[in-house]
Design an enzyme around this catalytic site. Sequence first.
Site, PDB file in Angstrom:
ATOM      1  N   TYR A  29      26.866  28.012  20.816  1.00 36.96           N
ATOM      2  CA  TYR A  29      27.230  29.484  21.345  1.00 36.96           C
ATOM      3  C   TYR A  29      28.322  30.664  21.290  1.00 36.96           C
ATOM      4  CZ  TYR A  29      21.699  30.267  23.260  1.00 36.96           C
ATOM      5  OH  TYR A  29      20.997  30.397  23.121  1.00 36.96           O
ATOM      6  N   ARG A  44       9.744  39.533  18.379  1.00 35.98           N
ATOM      7  CA  ARG A  44      11.226  38.805  17.882  1.00 35.98           C
ATOM      8  C   ARG A  44      12.257  40.142  17.395  1.00 35.98           C
ATOM      9  NH1 ARG A  44      15.967  35.350  17.822  1.00 35.98           N
ATOM     10  NH2 ARG A  44      16.727  34.980  16.128  1.00 35.98           N
ATOM     11  N   VAL A  52      21.078  37.781  18.351  1.00 45.60           N
ATOM     12  CA  VAL A  52      19.642  37.236  18.783  1.00 45.60           C
ATOM     13  C   VAL A  52      19.637  35.913  17.887  1.00 45.60           C
ATOM     14  CG1 VAL A  52      17.354  37.725  18.270  1.00 45.60           C
ATOM     15  CG2 VAL A  52      19.247  39.638  18.156  1.00 45.60           C
ATOM     16  N   SER A  53      19.952  35.054  19.397  1.00 45.83           N
ATOM     17  CA  SER A  53      19.921  33.699  18.838  1.00 45.83           C
ATOM     18  C   SER A  53      18.510  32.873  17.719  1.00 45.83           C
ATOM     19  CB  SER A  53      20.161  33.103  20.812  1.00 45.83           C
ATOM     20  OG  SER A  53      21.601  33.333  20.541  1.00 45.83           O
ATOM     21  N   ALA A  54      18.695  32.171  17.292  1.00 47.95           N
ATOM     22  CA  ALA A  54      18.141  31.252  16.690  1.00 47.95           C
ATOM     23  C   ALA A  54      17.210  31.020  17.579  1.00 47.95           C
ATOM     24  CB  ALA A  54      18.364  30.142  15.137  1.00 47.95           C
TER      25      ALA A  54
END
Length: 389
Positions: free
Chosen positions: A253, A31, A97-99
Amino acid sequence: MDFRAVSATALGAKGAFRAGWVREAFDAVDRAHFAPPRFWSQTAQPDGHYPVLDRDADAGAWYRAVWHPHHSLVTQFDDQRTHGDGGPARGAFTSSVSAPDTVCELLCQLELEPGHRVLELGTASGYVTALLCERVGDANVTSVEIDPVLADWGAKNLTAAGYQPYLVHGDGLLGVPHRAPFDRVLATAALRSVPYAWVEQAAPGARVLTPYGTCYATGALLALTVPGGTGGTGGTGGTGGTAHGRFTGTAHYMWARGHRPARTLHAGDADVRKAASPLDPAQVLDGPWHQDFSIGLSVPDVACAHRGDGAQRQAQLWDERGTSVTLVNYADWWRPDTVTAYGPRDLWHEVVAAYTAWRTAGQPPLTHHGLTLTPESATPWRGSPAHPL
Protein backbone atom coordinates in the site's frame (compact mmCIF):
# COMPACT_ATOMS: atom_id res chain seq x y z
CA MET A 1 -17.80 -9.02 -22.01
CA ASP A 2 -18.85 -9.23 -18.34
CA PHE A 3 -15.59 -8.10 -16.73
CA ARG A 4 -17.17 -8.27 -13.27
CA ALA A 5 -17.87 -11.98 -13.70
CA VAL A 6 -14.34 -12.57 -15.01
CA SER A 7 -12.94 -10.83 -11.93
CA ALA A 8 -15.13 -12.87 -9.58
CA THR A 9 -13.99 -16.13 -11.19
CA ALA A 10 -10.32 -15.16 -10.91
CA LEU A 11 -10.70 -14.07 -7.29
CA GLY A 12 -12.52 -17.25 -6.39
CA ALA A 13 -9.78 -19.36 -7.98
CA LYS A 14 -7.22 -17.44 -5.93
CA GLY A 15 -9.05 -18.12 -2.66
CA ALA A 16 -9.95 -14.48 -2.17
CA PHE A 17 -13.50 -15.41 -1.06
CA ARG A 18 -12.51 -17.88 1.68
CA ALA A 19 -14.59 -15.73 4.03
CA GLY A 20 -18.02 -16.26 2.48
CA TRP A 21 -19.33 -12.82 3.31
CA VAL A 22 -16.59 -11.22 1.18
CA ARG A 23 -18.07 -12.81 -1.96
CA GLU A 24 -21.53 -11.62 -0.95
CA ALA A 25 -20.26 -8.07 -0.45
CA PHE A 26 -18.31 -8.20 -3.72
CA ASP A 27 -21.49 -9.11 -5.57
CA ALA A 28 -23.53 -6.43 -3.78
CA VAL A 29 -21.19 -3.47 -4.30
CA ASP A 30 -20.60 -2.18 -7.84
CA ARG A 31 -16.89 -1.30 -7.95
CA ALA A 32 -17.46 0.74 -11.11
CA HIS A 33 -19.66 3.12 -9.11
CA PHE A 34 -16.64 4.02 -6.97
CA ALA A 35 -14.20 4.52 -9.85
CA PRO A 36 -13.83 8.04 -11.29
CA PRO A 37 -14.54 8.57 -15.01
CA ARG A 38 -10.81 9.15 -15.48
CA PHE A 39 -7.94 7.54 -13.59
CA TRP A 40 -4.33 6.54 -14.23
CA SER A 41 -3.15 3.04 -15.07
CA GLN A 42 -0.69 1.54 -12.59
CA THR A 43 1.52 0.47 -15.53
CA ALA A 44 3.89 3.12 -16.86
CA GLN A 45 4.58 3.82 -20.52
CA PRO A 46 8.18 3.52 -21.84
CA ASP A 47 8.69 7.24 -21.20
CA GLY A 48 7.87 6.80 -17.50
CA HIS A 49 4.44 8.44 -17.64
CA TYR A 50 1.29 6.67 -16.48
CA PRO A 51 -1.51 6.84 -19.05
CA VAL A 52 -5.07 7.91 -18.31
CA LEU A 53 -8.01 5.57 -18.81
CA ASP A 54 -11.05 7.58 -19.83
CA ARG A 55 -14.53 6.03 -19.71
CA ASP A 56 -15.87 8.36 -22.38
CA ALA A 57 -12.96 7.73 -24.74
CA ASP A 58 -12.76 3.93 -24.36
CA ALA A 59 -15.42 2.39 -22.13
CA GLY A 60 -14.19 -1.15 -22.77
CA ALA A 61 -10.66 -0.44 -21.58
CA TRP A 62 -12.03 1.52 -18.61
CA TYR A 63 -14.32 -1.30 -17.40
CA ARG A 64 -11.62 -3.90 -17.98
CA ALA A 65 -9.25 -1.90 -15.76
CA VAL A 66 -11.91 -1.30 -13.08
CA TRP A 67 -12.59 -5.02 -12.69
CA HIS A 68 -9.05 -6.30 -13.22
CA PRO A 69 -8.60 -8.61 -10.21
CA HIS A 70 -4.97 -7.63 -9.58
CA HIS A 71 -4.73 -3.96 -10.58
CA SER A 72 -5.29 -0.76 -8.63
CA LEU A 73 -6.82 2.39 -10.12
CA VAL A 74 -4.52 5.32 -9.43
CA THR A 75 -6.63 8.34 -8.49
CA GLN A 76 -4.06 10.82 -7.18
CA PHE A 77 -0.43 11.85 -7.80
CA ASP A 78 1.76 13.77 -5.35
CA ASP A 79 -1.18 14.70 -3.07
CA GLN A 80 -2.44 17.07 -5.78
CA ARG A 81 -3.51 15.83 -9.21
CA THR A 82 -6.66 13.73 -9.01
CA HIS A 83 -8.87 11.69 -11.34
CA GLY A 84 -6.71 11.88 -14.44
CA ASP A 85 -6.38 15.67 -14.39
CA GLY A 86 -3.81 16.91 -16.87
CA GLY A 87 -3.41 13.63 -18.72
CA PRO A 88 -0.49 11.19 -18.39
CA ALA A 89 1.53 11.78 -15.23
CA ARG A 90 4.72 10.76 -13.49
CA GLY A 91 5.54 11.05 -9.82
CA ALA A 92 4.36 9.36 -6.64
CA PHE A 93 1.02 7.57 -6.31
CA THR A 94 -0.78 9.02 -3.27
CA SER A 95 -4.24 7.48 -3.56
CA SER A 96 -5.93 4.66 -5.43
CA VAL A 97 -8.87 2.31 -5.54
CA SER A 98 -7.02 -0.78 -4.36
CA ALA A 99 -6.94 -3.95 -6.45
CA PRO A 100 -9.82 -6.35 -5.78
CA ASP A 101 -7.54 -9.21 -4.68
CA THR A 102 -5.79 -6.95 -2.17
CA VAL A 103 -9.09 -5.64 -0.82
CA CYS A 104 -10.49 -9.15 -0.43
CA GLU A 105 -7.37 -10.30 1.42
CA LEU A 106 -7.68 -7.48 3.94
CA LEU A 107 -11.35 -8.17 4.50
CA CYS A 108 -10.78 -11.91 4.96
CA GLN A 109 -8.04 -11.24 7.50
CA LEU A 110 -10.14 -8.68 9.36
CA GLU A 111 -12.26 -11.53 10.79
CA LEU A 112 -15.30 -9.27 10.70
CA GLU A 113 -18.60 -10.40 12.19
CA PRO A 114 -22.10 -8.84 12.01
CA GLY A 115 -22.52 -6.21 14.70
CA HIS A 116 -18.84 -5.36 14.97
CA ARG A 117 -18.03 -1.66 15.21
CA VAL A 118 -15.37 -0.79 12.62
CA LEU A 119 -12.92 2.08 12.29
CA GLU A 120 -11.53 2.45 8.76
CA LEU A 121 -8.56 4.72 8.10
CA GLY A 122 -8.59 6.03 4.52
CA THR A 123 -12.04 6.43 2.99
CA ALA A 124 -10.82 7.64 -0.43
CA SER A 125 -13.30 6.40 -3.06
CA GLY A 126 -15.52 4.73 -0.44
CA TYR A 127 -15.33 1.29 -2.10
CA VAL A 128 -13.95 -0.57 0.94
CA THR A 129 -16.26 1.44 3.19
CA ALA A 130 -19.26 0.15 1.24
CA LEU A 131 -18.03 -3.45 1.55
CA LEU A 132 -17.71 -2.99 5.32
CA CYS A 133 -21.24 -1.59 5.46
CA GLU A 134 -22.53 -4.70 3.73
CA ARG A 135 -21.14 -6.84 6.55
CA VAL A 136 -21.88 -4.86 9.71
CA GLY A 137 -24.39 -2.18 8.70
CA ASP A 138 -23.89 1.50 8.01
CA ALA A 139 -24.30 2.61 11.63
CA ASN A 140 -21.37 0.44 12.74
CA VAL A 141 -18.84 1.85 10.26
CA THR A 142 -16.71 4.93 10.98
CA SER A 143 -14.37 5.99 8.18
CA VAL A 144 -11.74 8.76 8.19
CA GLU A 145 -10.09 10.52 5.22
CA ILE A 146 -7.38 13.18 5.58
CA ASP A 147 -7.50 14.59 2.03
CA PRO A 148 -10.40 17.08 1.62
CA VAL A 149 -10.90 16.40 -2.10
CA LEU A 150 -10.94 12.64 -1.60
CA ALA A 151 -13.14 12.91 1.50
CA ASP A 152 -15.77 14.85 -0.46
CA TRP A 153 -15.56 12.43 -3.40
CA GLY A 154 -15.90 9.36 -1.22
CA ALA A 155 -18.85 10.82 0.67
CA LYS A 156 -20.69 11.56 -2.58
CA ASN A 157 -19.99 8.07 -3.91
CA LEU A 158 -21.32 6.43 -0.76
CA THR A 159 -24.44 8.57 -0.60
CA ALA A 160 -25.24 7.96 -4.26
CA ALA A 161 -24.84 4.21 -3.72
CA GLY A 162 -27.22 4.28 -0.76
CA TYR A 163 -24.71 3.91 2.11
CA GLN A 164 -24.64 6.15 5.18
CA PRO A 165 -21.63 5.32 7.37
CA TYR A 166 -20.22 7.86 9.82
CA LEU A 167 -17.61 9.83 7.84
CA VAL A 168 -14.87 12.04 9.23
CA HIS A 169 -12.54 14.42 7.41
CA GLY A 170 -9.42 14.40 9.57
CA ASP A 171 -6.29 12.55 10.63
CA GLY A 172 -7.08 8.87 11.02
CA LEU A 173 -3.91 8.33 13.06
CA LEU A 174 -5.74 10.02 15.93
CA GLY A 175 -8.70 7.68 15.64
CA VAL A 176 -12.23 8.91 16.41
CA PRO A 177 -12.57 8.84 20.22
CA HIS A 178 -16.24 9.80 20.41
CA ARG A 179 -17.17 6.81 18.24
CA ALA A 180 -15.18 4.28 20.28
CA PRO A 181 -15.01 1.48 21.23
CA PHE A 182 -14.17 -0.33 17.99
CA ASP A 183 -14.09 -4.09 17.54
CA ARG A 184 -12.04 -3.82 14.36
CA VAL A 185 -9.58 -1.21 13.10
CA LEU A 186 -8.57 -1.33 9.42
CA ALA A 187 -5.95 0.90 7.79
CA THR A 188 -5.71 1.19 4.02
CA ALA A 189 -2.32 2.92 3.95
CA ALA A 190 1.09 1.67 5.07
CA LEU A 191 2.44 2.69 8.47
CA ARG A 192 5.89 2.62 10.05
CA SER A 193 4.43 2.75 13.56
CA VAL A 194 0.97 1.89 14.88
CA PRO A 195 -0.71 4.72 16.82
CA TYR A 196 -1.44 3.64 20.37
CA ALA A 197 -4.61 5.74 20.14
CA TRP A 198 -6.10 2.90 18.10
CA VAL A 199 -5.52 0.49 20.99
CA GLU A 200 -6.98 2.97 23.46
CA GLN A 201 -10.11 3.26 21.33
CA ALA A 202 -10.47 -0.49 20.79
CA ALA A 203 -12.81 -2.86 22.59
CA PRO A 204 -11.26 -5.75 24.56
CA GLY A 205 -10.18 -8.48 22.16
CA ALA A 206 -10.34 -6.16 19.14
CA ARG A 207 -8.30 -6.81 16.00
CA VAL A 208 -6.16 -4.08 14.41
CA LEU A 209 -5.12 -4.75 10.80
CA THR A 210 -2.74 -2.51 8.91
CA PRO A 211 -0.18 -2.54 6.08
CA TYR A 212 3.23 -2.01 7.66
CA GLY A 213 6.78 -1.26 6.61
CA THR A 214 10.12 0.29 7.46
CA CYS A 215 12.41 2.68 5.61
CA TYR A 216 14.31 -0.39 4.41
CA ALA A 217 11.35 -2.46 3.14
CA THR A 218 7.58 -2.15 3.10
CA GLY A 219 4.73 -4.39 2.02
CA ALA A 220 3.74 -6.49 5.07
CA LEU A 221 0.36 -6.92 6.74
CA LEU A 222 0.27 -6.69 10.54
CA ALA A 223 -2.57 -8.04 12.70
CA LEU A 224 -2.58 -6.93 16.34
CA THR A 225 -4.89 -8.19 19.07
CA VAL A 226 -5.93 -5.80 21.83
CA PRO A 227 -5.82 -7.40 25.30
CA GLY A 228 -8.86 -8.61 27.18
CA GLY A 229 -12.13 -10.29 26.27
CA THR A 230 -13.07 -12.00 23.05
CA GLY A 231 -14.08 -9.02 20.93
CA GLY A 232 -17.62 -8.35 19.79
CA THR A 233 -19.84 -5.46 20.79
CA GLY A 234 -20.22 -4.00 24.22
CA GLY A 235 -16.57 -3.22 24.90
CA THR A 236 -15.62 -0.20 26.93
CA GLY A 237 -12.66 1.08 24.93
CA GLY A 238 -9.50 2.50 26.46
CA THR A 239 -8.33 -0.99 27.44
CA GLY A 240 -4.70 0.05 27.78
CA GLY A 241 -2.12 -2.66 28.23
CA THR A 242 0.01 -4.42 25.65
CA ALA A 243 -1.09 -5.47 22.17
CA HIS A 244 0.69 -8.30 20.36
CA GLY A 245 0.45 -9.42 16.77
CA ARG A 246 2.12 -11.18 13.86
CA PHE A 247 2.80 -10.25 10.27
CA THR A 248 0.26 -12.37 8.44
CA GLY A 249 1.13 -11.78 4.79
CA THR A 250 1.91 -9.10 2.24
CA ALA A 251 0.06 -5.85 1.58
CA HIS A 252 1.66 -3.34 -0.76
CA TYR A 253 0.00 0.00 0.00
CA MET A 254 0.97 3.64 -0.35
CA TRP A 255 2.41 5.31 2.74
CA ALA A 256 0.11 7.17 5.07
CA ARG A 257 0.88 10.87 5.16
CA GLY A 258 3.38 11.50 7.90
CA HIS A 259 4.86 8.01 7.52
CA ARG A 260 6.63 8.49 4.21
CA PRO A 261 10.40 7.99 4.64
CA ALA A 262 12.42 11.17 4.22
CA ARG A 263 15.50 11.55 2.05
CA THR A 264 17.22 14.71 3.22
CA LEU A 265 20.95 14.13 3.72
CA HIS A 266 23.02 16.21 6.14
CA ALA A 267 26.11 14.03 6.54
CA GLY A 268 29.31 15.97 6.00
CA ASP A 269 32.88 15.01 5.23
CA ALA A 270 34.24 15.60 8.74
CA ASP A 271 33.81 12.02 9.96
CA VAL A 272 34.66 9.63 7.10
CA ARG A 273 35.79 6.02 7.52
CA LYS A 274 36.70 3.45 4.89
CA ALA A 275 36.69 -0.32 5.28
CA ALA A 276 36.24 -3.62 3.51
CA SER A 277 32.89 -5.34 3.42
CA PRO A 278 32.73 -8.58 5.45
CA LEU A 279 30.81 -10.31 2.62
CA ASP A 280 29.59 -9.84 -0.92
CA PRO A 281 26.94 -7.04 -0.88
CA ALA A 282 24.85 -9.02 -3.36
CA GLN A 283 24.21 -11.64 -0.65
CA VAL A 284 22.56 -8.99 1.51
CA LEU A 285 21.03 -6.61 -0.99
CA ASP A 286 19.86 -8.92 -3.79
CA GLY A 287 17.97 -11.41 -1.66
CA PRO A 288 14.23 -12.16 -1.53
CA TRP A 289 11.75 -9.61 -0.25
CA HIS A 290 11.12 -11.38 3.08
CA GLN A 291 14.86 -11.15 3.77
CA ASP A 292 14.73 -7.39 3.22
CA PHE A 293 11.71 -7.04 5.48
CA SER A 294 13.37 -8.95 8.30
CA ILE A 295 16.49 -6.80 8.00
CA GLY A 296 14.32 -3.69 8.03
CA LEU A 297 12.71 -4.66 11.34
CA SER A 298 16.18 -4.53 12.92
CA VAL A 299 17.21 -1.27 11.22
CA PRO A 300 13.82 0.46 10.71
CA ASP A 301 15.24 3.94 10.10
CA VAL A 302 17.75 2.90 7.42
CA ALA A 303 16.90 3.19 3.72
CA CYS A 304 18.77 1.81 0.73
CA ALA A 305 19.02 2.68 -2.96
CA HIS A 306 21.20 1.55 -5.86
CA ARG A 307 22.98 3.39 -8.60
CA GLY A 308 25.20 2.40 -11.50
CA ASP A 309 25.65 -1.10 -12.87
CA GLY A 310 28.35 -3.63 -13.61
CA ALA A 311 31.69 -2.68 -12.08
CA GLN A 312 30.25 0.71 -11.11
CA ARG A 313 27.30 -0.68 -9.14
CA GLN A 314 26.98 0.91 -5.71
CA ALA A 315 24.51 0.89 -2.83
CA GLN A 316 23.75 3.99 -0.83
CA LEU A 317 22.32 3.74 2.67
CA TRP A 318 21.11 6.62 4.80
CA ASP A 319 19.32 7.05 8.11
CA GLU A 320 16.04 8.88 8.39
CA ARG A 321 17.60 11.98 9.96
CA GLY A 322 20.11 12.12 7.13
CA THR A 323 23.07 12.47 9.53
CA SER A 324 24.69 9.18 8.47
CA VAL A 325 25.31 7.95 4.92
CA THR A 326 27.19 4.83 3.86
CA LEU A 327 28.30 3.89 0.33
CA VAL A 328 29.05 0.27 -0.59
CA ASN A 329 30.73 -0.83 -3.83
CA TYR A 330 29.75 -4.23 -5.21
CA ALA A 331 32.98 -4.80 -7.13
CA ASP A 332 36.05 -5.99 -5.20
CA TRP A 333 34.10 -5.85 -1.97
CA TRP A 334 37.04 -7.27 0.04
CA ARG A 335 39.20 -4.20 -0.65
CA PRO A 336 39.84 -1.88 2.33
CA ASP A 337 38.11 1.08 0.65
CA THR A 338 34.91 -0.65 -0.54
CA VAL A 339 32.73 0.79 2.23
CA THR A 340 32.70 4.53 2.93
CA ALA A 341 30.79 5.71 6.00
CA TYR A 342 29.90 9.36 6.60
CA GLY A 343 28.54 10.55 9.94
CA PRO A 344 28.35 8.83 13.33
CA ARG A 345 26.91 5.49 12.16
CA ASP A 346 28.28 2.76 9.91
CA LEU A 347 24.97 1.76 8.32
CA TRP A 348 26.46 -1.11 6.32
CA HIS A 349 27.75 -2.68 9.55
CA GLU A 350 24.24 -2.44 11.03
CA VAL A 351 22.57 -3.95 7.95
CA VAL A 352 25.07 -6.82 7.78
CA ALA A 353 24.54 -7.53 11.49
CA ALA A 354 20.77 -7.71 10.90
CA TYR A 355 21.31 -10.03 7.92
CA THR A 356 23.61 -12.29 9.97
CA ALA A 357 21.04 -12.51 12.78
CA TRP A 358 18.33 -13.52 10.30
CA ARG A 359 20.56 -16.17 8.73
CA THR A 360 21.59 -17.50 12.14
CA ALA A 361 17.91 -17.82 13.11
CA GLY A 362 17.37 -20.13 10.13
CA GLN A 363 16.10 -17.55 7.61
CA PRO A 364 12.56 -17.49 9.06
CA PRO A 365 9.72 -16.23 6.83
CA LEU A 366 7.70 -13.09 7.34
CA THR A 367 5.04 -14.83 9.41
CA HIS A 368 7.57 -15.76 12.10
CA HIS A 369 7.90 -12.06 12.95
CA GLY A 370 5.60 -9.80 14.92
CA LEU A 371 5.23 -6.64 16.96
CA THR A 372 4.43 -5.77 20.57
CA LEU A 373 2.82 -2.38 21.15
CA THR A 374 2.66 -0.58 24.50
CA PRO A 375 1.95 3.06 25.38
CA GLU A 376 5.71 3.65 25.51
CA SER A 377 7.14 1.58 22.66
CA ALA A 378 6.74 -0.72 19.67
CA THR A 379 9.05 -3.74 19.69
CA PRO A 380 9.46 -6.11 16.74
CA TRP A 381 10.25 -9.75 17.51
CA ARG A 382 11.15 -13.03 15.85
CA GLY A 383 9.44 -16.25 16.83
CA SER A 384 7.59 -14.86 19.85
CA PRO A 385 7.39 -11.67 21.93
CA ALA A 386 9.97 -13.25 24.23
CA HIS A 387 12.59 -12.81 21.50
CA PRO A 388 12.69 -9.10 20.62
CA LEU A 389 14.93 -7.91 17.79
